[in-house]
Design a protein around this motif. Structure first.
Motif, short mmCIF file in Angstrom:
data_model
loop_
_atom_site.label_atom_id
_atom_site.label_comp_id
_atom_site.label_asym_id
_atom_site.label_seq_id
_atom_site.Cartn_x
_atom_site.Cartn_y
_atom_site.Cartn_z
N UNK A 77 -11.26 38.98 -36.69
CA UNK A 77 -11.92 38.81 -37.99
C UNK A 77 -13.17 37.95 -37.87
N UNK A 78 -13.10 36.89 -37.09
CA UNK A 78 -14.27 36.01 -36.95
C UNK A 78 -15.42 36.72 -36.23
N UNK A 79 -15.11 37.53 -35.22
CA UNK A 79 -16.17 38.27 -34.53
C UNK A 79 -16.79 39.29 -35.47
N UNK A 80 -15.96 40.05 -36.18
CA UNK A 80 -16.48 41.05 -37.12
C UNK A 80 -17.32 40.39 -38.21
N UNK A 81 -16.89 39.25 -38.70
CA UNK A 81 -17.65 38.55 -39.72
C UNK A 81 -18.97 38.01 -39.17
N UNK A 82 -19.01 37.61 -37.91
CA UNK A 82 -20.28 37.18 -37.30
C UNK A 82 -21.26 38.35 -37.26
N UNK A 83 -20.76 39.54 -36.96
CA UNK A 83 -21.63 40.73 -36.97
C UNK A 83 -22.29 40.87 -38.33
N UNK A 84 -21.50 40.71 -39.39
CA UNK A 84 -22.05 40.83 -40.74
C UNK A 84 -23.01 39.68 -41.04
N UNK A 85 -22.69 38.47 -40.59
CA UNK A 85 -23.54 37.32 -40.87
C UNK A 85 -24.90 37.42 -40.20
N UNK A 129 -15.95 37.68 -18.98
CA UNK A 129 -17.26 38.00 -18.41
C UNK A 129 -18.16 38.68 -19.45
N UNK A 130 -17.59 39.56 -20.24
CA UNK A 130 -18.38 40.25 -21.27
C UNK A 130 -18.77 39.30 -22.40
N UNK A 131 -17.91 38.35 -22.69
CA UNK A 131 -18.27 37.35 -23.69
C UNK A 131 -19.40 36.47 -23.18
N UNK A 132 -19.41 36.18 -21.87
CA UNK A 132 -20.52 35.41 -21.29
C UNK A 132 -21.83 36.20 -21.39
N UNK A 133 -21.75 37.51 -21.17
CA UNK A 133 -22.94 38.36 -21.32
C UNK A 133 -23.44 38.31 -22.76
N UNK A 134 -22.52 38.42 -23.71
CA UNK A 134 -22.90 38.34 -25.12
C UNK A 134 -23.48 36.96 -25.43
N UNK A 135 -22.92 35.93 -24.83
CA UNK A 135 -23.43 34.56 -25.02
C UNK A 135 -24.89 34.49 -24.57
N UNK A 136 -25.22 35.12 -23.46
CA UNK A 136 -26.61 35.13 -22.97
C UNK A 136 -27.54 35.78 -23.99
N UNK A 137 -27.08 36.85 -24.62
CA UNK A 137 -27.89 37.50 -25.66
C UNK A 137 -28.06 36.56 -26.85
N UNK A 144 -27.10 30.22 -32.18
CA UNK A 144 -26.23 29.15 -31.68
C UNK A 144 -24.83 29.22 -32.27
N UNK A 145 -24.69 29.72 -33.50
CA UNK A 145 -23.37 29.78 -34.13
C UNK A 145 -22.47 30.77 -33.39
N UNK A 146 -22.99 31.95 -33.07
CA UNK A 146 -22.18 32.93 -32.34
C UNK A 146 -21.92 32.44 -30.93
N UNK A 147 -22.91 31.82 -30.30
CA UNK A 147 -22.71 31.28 -28.94
C UNK A 147 -21.57 30.27 -28.94
N UNK A 148 -21.53 29.42 -29.95
CA UNK A 148 -20.47 28.41 -30.04
C UNK A 148 -19.11 29.07 -30.21
N UNK A 149 -19.04 30.08 -31.06
CA UNK A 149 -17.79 30.81 -31.26
C UNK A 149 -17.32 31.44 -29.95
N UNK A 150 -18.25 32.07 -29.24
CA UNK A 150 -17.91 32.70 -27.97
C UNK A 150 -17.43 31.69 -26.93
N UNK A 151 -18.01 30.51 -26.94
CA UNK A 151 -17.56 29.47 -25.99
C UNK A 151 -16.09 29.16 -26.18
N UNK A 152 -15.66 29.06 -27.42
CA UNK A 152 -14.24 28.81 -27.69
C UNK A 152 -13.37 29.97 -27.23
N UNK A 153 -13.83 31.20 -27.47
CA UNK A 153 -13.05 32.37 -27.07
C UNK A 153 -13.01 32.54 -25.56
#
Length: 173
Positions: A77-85, A129-137, A144-153
């Motif tokens: 849910x949090x990832x999907x909501x980030x897409x919308x945000x 690894x794919x979350x790290x790739x997304x973090x780079x994007x 920074x908000x999505x990067x922070x979320x990905x760091x926790x995941x």
């Protein structure tokens, strides 16, 4: 309201106000939806193995996989909501997930419990690894908000990898 007005409203884009450029929204949305598809695929595989594990360590593995499945599902849910945000649209169907997922399904009638743990360990590694790739994007686009979320995941995935590795050890190896 006329039928024409209703059809016009139904076709209107979901324009979420955001500070991102259209290109950044496209890149962030693409990366996050790909991660989200992998998360759903991993969730279902984890639950599949949870439902079908057998053998002398049944209870421990069954509970471990249930806990991990719940943790994985909680991220969706949090990832999907980030897409919308960030101004995009999130996944819409099982078919959409199937088109984007990179984590392979396992439809085998029987999987040895040790093979289950190893497969999930490797899949969690691929997801991290794919979350790290997304973090780079996210870094490139200033999200920074999505990067922070990905760091926790990523941290959660690494913990799952560790637990699966330790649970799958044989003897004193």
């Amino acid at each position: 309201m006329t039928n024409r007005e209703i059809r016009s409203r139904q076709k209107a884009a979901l324009e979420t106000p955001t500070g991102f450029s259209p290109e950044a929204t496209r890149d962030l949305t693409g990366a996050l939806n790909a991660v989200l598809a992998d998360v759903f695929a991993l969730y279902l595989k984890t639950k599949n193995f949870h439902w079908h594990v057998s053998g002398p360590h049944f209870r421990d593995y069954h509970l471990l996989l249930d806990e991990q499945g719940a943790q994985i599902f909680a991220t969706t849910d949090e990832i999907a909501e980030r897409v919308r945000k960030v101004g995009g649209t999130s996944l819409r169907s099982i078919g959409h997930i199937a088109r984007l997922q990179r984590i392979l399904d396992n439809d085998a009638d029987y999987v040895d419990p040790q093979d289950m743990l190893a497969e999930l360990r490797d899949d969690n590694g691929a997801l991290a690894a794919r979350m790290r790739e997304a973090h780079s994007i996210c870094d490139e686009r200033g999200d920074v908000a999505t990067a922070s979320l990905l760091e926790n995941y990523i941290d959660e995935a690494e913990r799952r990898i560790w637990f699966l590795f330790e649970a799958g050890r044989r003897g004193n190896a």
